[in-house]
Enzyme design. Structure first.
Site, PDB file in Angstrom:
ATOM      1  N   GLY A  14      -4.277  -3.243   5.883  1.00  0.00           N
ATOM      2  CA  GLY A  14      -3.722  -2.418   6.943  1.00  0.00           C
ATOM      3  C   GLY A  14      -4.202  -0.976   6.853  1.00  0.00           C
TER       4      GLY A  14
ATOM      5  N   ASP B  41       5.782   1.109  -1.139  1.00  0.00           N
ATOM      6  CA  ASP B  41       5.094  -0.098  -1.599  1.00  0.00           C
ATOM      7  C   ASP B  41       5.721  -0.687  -2.853  1.00  0.00           C
ATOM      8  OD1 ASP B  41       3.197  -0.222   0.419  1.00  0.00           O
ATOM      9  OD2 ASP B  41       1.786   1.077  -0.638  1.00  0.00           O
TER      10      ASP B  41
ATOM     11  N   ARG C 187       8.878  -7.759   3.883  1.00  0.00           N
ATOM     12  CA  ARG C 187       9.171  -7.742   2.453  1.00  0.00           C
ATOM     13  C   ARG C 187      10.663  -7.746   2.132  1.00  0.00           C
ATOM     14  NH1 ARG C 187       4.188  -3.731   0.573  1.00  0.00           N
ATOM     15  NH2 ARG C 187       2.639  -5.417   0.455  1.00  0.00           N
TER      16      ARG C 187
END
Length: 442
Positions: free
Chosen positions: A100, A325, A356
């Site tokens: 991405g 992240d 996620r």
């Protein structure tokens, strides 16, 4: 870029972890070092580049648009750039694989060049929305045709000269910020990005290092980042520090496996990336910074991590941009803490390589962890340091961070945890499982 055959992996409690590890080069800095070097006039040298699939997709794209990108036998990368405004028309679609970052930043580069580029990706990337980048780049004059939902495949027809804009980020996103700044590099006048919530600032640091006229000031609505277009970038020698996102897996592993003590070398300690360290320390993790120093304009340190009992916390939402992240591995740490951890403020996790939040909830519950799913995170009931029940089959959803996070969880599971496919780990950390074995047998 075709996806390899699924590679399942089964793990259960082992340990302790002992030894020294040097994590791969920071992924964000690696992407940018290739892109900015390709826009400089002359040869740049890059040491410590992350050679994962995502970064290699960026290297291939820069070659396709005219830069000479090579790797020496000693691992040093050399980039002969084409100069700002010098990108060439690619002869085929740019295959971004699972990256991405590559896609969004390169869309920004193409947007202000007189070229047309088609972006494709794997199944995971093709499911990720690009609308947040399409909107400001379209305002600058780029003609972008996307698949339904603002997804890949998509085509960017750049405009030259493009139109400078002042753009306030509607969501905290370093990728959107960087895409607009990169479009501004080849746009006459001054392009401004207003950032209400701080995000990782690697683009700003590195653009200045390459000689761009970039200014940062505080405004009423947040940080104002201004870049003067039609820049001339000068080649650089870049040493990429270790990726804090990759280091996070070993920080949590050493924290939850009794008897562990490891040293992680050359970790990037940029304040906009240090949220996981802050959160783990709040939980009681034993993490010491050694030999703090500067490397290529970035703060760097070695980290000594020893096993320590973790306690549940309510994660400060303000930390979210600096650890977005790392939420999956933070969820794993919370699964071993004493008490109930609330980790919220992470809406961005819904549009990563997988959802996620949902994917980690399903994975942790399969391993025997009690969770509550929120729109922006999870509440997790920890085991108090006890082994997880395990006996779980986990779907990684082609997401490298899910696969690595649940592999670490497996090191604290009474019965085996099987991950359906760990091959996506190669996108960011090709040697991950080899490092795990070396630390477990040291």
């Amino acid at each position: 870029m075709s996806h390899p055959e699924p590679r399942p992996l089964t793990l259960s409690a082992r340990g302790p972890l002992r030894g020294t590890v040097t994590v791969p080069g920071d992924k964000s800095i690696s992407h940018r070092s290739l892109m900015f070097s390709a826009l400089a006039v002359g040869e740049s040298r890059i040491e410590g580049l992350l050679e994962g699939e995502d970064v290699l997709a960026t290297a291939a794209a820069m070659r396709a648009m005219g830069a000479d990108v090579t790797r020496d036998e000693d691992g040093v990368w050399r980039v002969h750039g084409v100069g700002v405004g010098g990108l060439l028309q690619p002869q085929a679609a740019l295959d971004m694989g699972n990256s991405g970052t590559s896609t969004r930043l390169l869309m920004g580069l193409v947007a202000s060049h007189p070229i047309t580029a088609t972006f494709t990706g794997d199944g995971s990337l093709s499911g990720r929305p690009m609308g947040r980048v399409i909107e400001p780049l379209s305002r600058m004059g780029a003609d972008i045709t996307a698949s339904p939902g603002g997804r890949l495949p998509l085509m960017v027809r750049g405009l030259n000269p493009a139109v400078p804009i002042e753009y306030t980020l509607p969501v905290a996103s370093a990728q959107v910020k960087s895409a607009v700044l990169l479009a501004g590099l080849n746009t006459p006048g001054i392009t401004r990005v207003i950032e209400p919530v701080p995000t990782r600032d690697h683009s700003e640091r590195m653009l200045r290092g390459f000689g761009a006229d970039l200014r940062i000031e505080d405004g009423a609505d947040g940080k104002i980042i201004s870049i003067t277009g039609e820049a001339e970038l000068k080649p650089q020698h870049i040493v990429v520090p270790g990726d804090p996102s990759s280091a996070g897996f070993w920080m949590v592993a050493a924290s939850i496996v009794p008897g562990s003590e490891i040293l992680i070398r050359n970790v990037c300690m940029n304040p906009t990336r240090a949220g996981l360290i802050t959160a783990l320390k709040l939980m009681g993790a034993d993490i010491s910074e050694i030999d703090a120093r500067e490397m290529g304009g970035e703060a760097v340190a070695d980290l000594r991590v020893r096993h320590a009992p973790l306690s549940a916390i309510e994660v400060p939402p303000a930390l979210a941009p600096s650890m977005i992240d790392e939420y999956p591995i933070l969820f794993v740490a919370a699964a071993f803490a004493q008490g109930r951890t609330v980790a919220r403020g992470a809406h961005e996790l819904r549009v990563k390589e997988s959802d996620r939040i949902a994917t980690m909830r399903i994975a942790l519950e399969a391993a025997g962890v009690s969770t509550i799913e929120h729109e922006d995170g999870l509440t997790i009931e920890g085991s108090g340091g006890e082994l997880l029940p395990g006996a779980a089959h986990i779907a990684s959803k082609l997401d490298h961070r899910i696969a690595m996070s649940m592999a670490i969880a497996g090191l604290g599971a009474r019965r085996a945890i099987t991950i359906d496919d760990v091959s996506p780990v190669a996108t960011s950390y090709p040697g991950f499982f080899g490092v795990m074995e070396s630390l477990l047998v040291a």
